[in-house]
Design an enzyme around this catalytic site. Structure first.
Site, PDB file in Angstrom:
ATOM      1  N   TYR A   1       0.864  -1.183   0.000  1.00 36.86           N
ATOM      2  CA  TYR A   1       0.000   0.000   0.000  1.00 36.86           C
ATOM      3  C   TYR A   1       0.894   1.224   0.000  1.00 36.86           C
ATOM      4  O   TYR A   1       1.901   1.279   0.723  1.00 36.86           O
ATOM      5  CB  TYR A   1      -0.886   0.025   1.249  1.00 36.86           C
ATOM      6  CG  TYR A   1      -1.676   1.308   1.372  1.00 36.86           C
ATOM      7  CD1 TYR A   1      -2.918   1.436   0.758  1.00 36.86           C
ATOM      8  CD2 TYR A   1      -1.160   2.409   2.064  1.00 36.86           C
ATOM      9  CE1 TYR A   1      -3.628   2.621   0.839  1.00 36.86           C
ATOM     10  CE2 TYR A   1      -1.871   3.595   2.152  1.00 36.86           C
ATOM     11  CZ  TYR A   1      -3.107   3.699   1.531  1.00 36.86           C
ATOM     12  OH  TYR A   1      -3.814   4.867   1.603  1.00 36.86           O
TER      13      TYR A   1
ATOM     14  N   GLU B   1      -2.702   7.503  -4.621  1.00 37.59           N
ATOM     15  CA  GLU B   1      -2.715   6.238  -3.875  1.00 37.59           C
ATOM     16  C   GLU B   1      -2.548   5.076  -4.830  1.00 37.59           C
ATOM     17  O   GLU B   1      -3.175   5.049  -5.890  1.00 37.59           O
ATOM     18  CB  GLU B   1      -4.041   6.100  -3.111  1.00 37.59           C
ATOM     19  CG  GLU B   1      -4.097   4.848  -2.238  1.00 37.59           C
ATOM     20  CD  GLU B   1      -5.507   4.581  -1.721  1.00 37.59           C
ATOM     21  OE1 GLU B   1      -5.785   4.917  -0.566  1.00 37.59           O
ATOM     22  OE2 GLU B   1      -6.327   4.036  -2.490  1.00 37.59           O
TER      23      GLU B   1
END
Ligand code: GDP
Ligand code: MN
Length: 373
Positions: free
Chosen positions: A96, A182
């Site tokens: 992530y 992201e």
């Protein structure tokens, strides 16, 4: 400005970040071609702006071309969105990675974890220590040593390509005036390479003039007037009644909206003509005239936005645009005596009471044809 995954990935690709080979199917007729250009196994992914697509069944893996065509059709129907077809990545792990401005420090917050994927929200709640947080001071920027250190902490086996990716993503984030970048998941493949599995990218709305390529297009708006109002920077909402509001301030405009409904009328459009826009009477009236409304109702209470300037603007707009419908005005506040004189001189009948103005507009809207000013 929230970008779709395929747009985010175009940006990533342009910045040299590794992305899977992909093709976009904007409608049903393009599905087969898109799938054939990628082959199987592949991912079919609905291009909607909300996250959690994996859990909602809007991201599926297909093992054959026939399967992919079928799944893409199904997901397109279910979501009503375009479909991104991508080569499936065989991965070893999911990382992530995200960048956001950090209000507290004024820097850029990097969040990174070795445990990415669809359960990241749960991880944030249940094991927040597994998400590393680093602040990058904005005047210094991300330094290579900081990127290497971060990369080493979440993926020692891939720290070199990961630190390079971090540097690239940081530069892209700054160059595009981003509020969010992201990548989740960021795959580590069986061969130890990185691939951006997903992409979320949000550009600051206030930087539209610096990022014109990402301004929302006409299709994001309910009407031509709503679209043009956005270009003009005039707050505007489209309705389908017959009274156009041209009011000053969000609070007053909302109140007038309620009053119109209370009196049995219906609003054609909400338009804020005040604050920074109080000199834009002509633009505002032009937008109102795009509606098939029967009346334009102007209610303002100016403090810094002077009543006389707004009245002058209204009169000039009427002269130029020659509206085919009555204009009801209630223009109050700073220099209202002057405003009153200007409106009367132009042959208008200024009103001084908001409720009376609303009732007048509702009555005029009810009179079918030939309502006089
Ligand atoms: P989101 O749920 O909206 O964030 O959509 P994602 O694009 O992140 O996809 C959801 C999940 O699908 C990912 O976390 C992966 O587990 C899986 N996925 C996405 N792309 C691939 C791929 O190329 N190969 C495989 N095997 N799984 C994938
Ligand atoms: Mn994702």
């Amino acid at each position: 400005m929230k970008l779709y995954e395929y747009q985010a990935k175009e940006l990533f690709r342009g910045a040299g970040l590794p992305t899977p080979k992909s093709a976009l199917a904007a409608d049903e007729s393009q599905i087969e071609e898109a799938v054939n250009s990628i082959g199987a196994p592949c991912m079919v992914k609905a291009q909607v702006l909300h996250g959690g697509r994996g859990k909602a069944g809007l991201v599926k893996k297909a093992d054959s071309v026939a399967d992919a065509v079928r799944l893409a059709g199904k997901i397109m129907q279910k979501s009503g969105a375009a479909i991104l077809v991508e080569e499936a990545v065989a991965f070893r792990s999911e990382l992530y990675l995200s960048l956001t401005p950090d209000a507290g420090s004024g820097g850029i917050l990097i969040m990174a974890s070795s445990a990415g994927g669809v359960e990241i929200e749960t991880l944030a709640e249940e094991a927040p220590e597994k998400i590393i947080r680093e602040i990058v001071p904005i005047n210094r920027g991300l330094m290579p040593y900081q990127a290497r250190d971060l990369a080493y902490r979440i993926a020692p086996e891939a720290y070199k390509p990961l630190s390079g990716l971090l540097m690239g993503l940081y530069q892209l984030f700054r160059a595009r005036d981003a509020e969010l970048a992201e990548i989740n998941p960021l795959f580590i493949t069986a061969h130890g390479n990185l691939v951006c599995g997903d992409g979320k990218f949000v550009i600051d709305d206030a930087s539209g003039f610096r990022q014109p390529a990402y301004l929302p297009g006409r299709e994001h708006y309910e009407s031509e007037a709503a679209f043009e109002a956005a270009q003009e920077g005039i707050p505007y909402l489209q309705f389908d009644g017959d009274i156009s509001l041209m009011c000053a301030g969000a609070g007053l405009t909302t109140t007038v909206y309620d009053l119109v409904n209370y009196e049995g009328g219906r609003v054609a459009n909400y338009l804020e003509f005040g604050g920074p826009n109080y000199r834009k009477a002509k633009e505002a009236m032009r937008l109102c005239l795009k509606n098939e409304a029967k009346v334009i109702l102007v209610v303002t209470f100016g403090t810094i936005a002077r009543a006389d300037v707004m009245a002058e603007g209204i009169v000039a707009a009427i002269e130029e645009l020659k509206p085919d419908r009555p204009i009801v005005t209630c223009i109050r506040g700073t220099n209202e005596e002057e405003a009153d004189r200007i409106l009367k001189e132009a042959g208008l009948t200024p009103l001084y009471d908001t409720e009376e103005a609303v009732r007048t507009a509702v009555r005029l809207a009810g009179e079918k044809e030939g309502a006089a000013r």
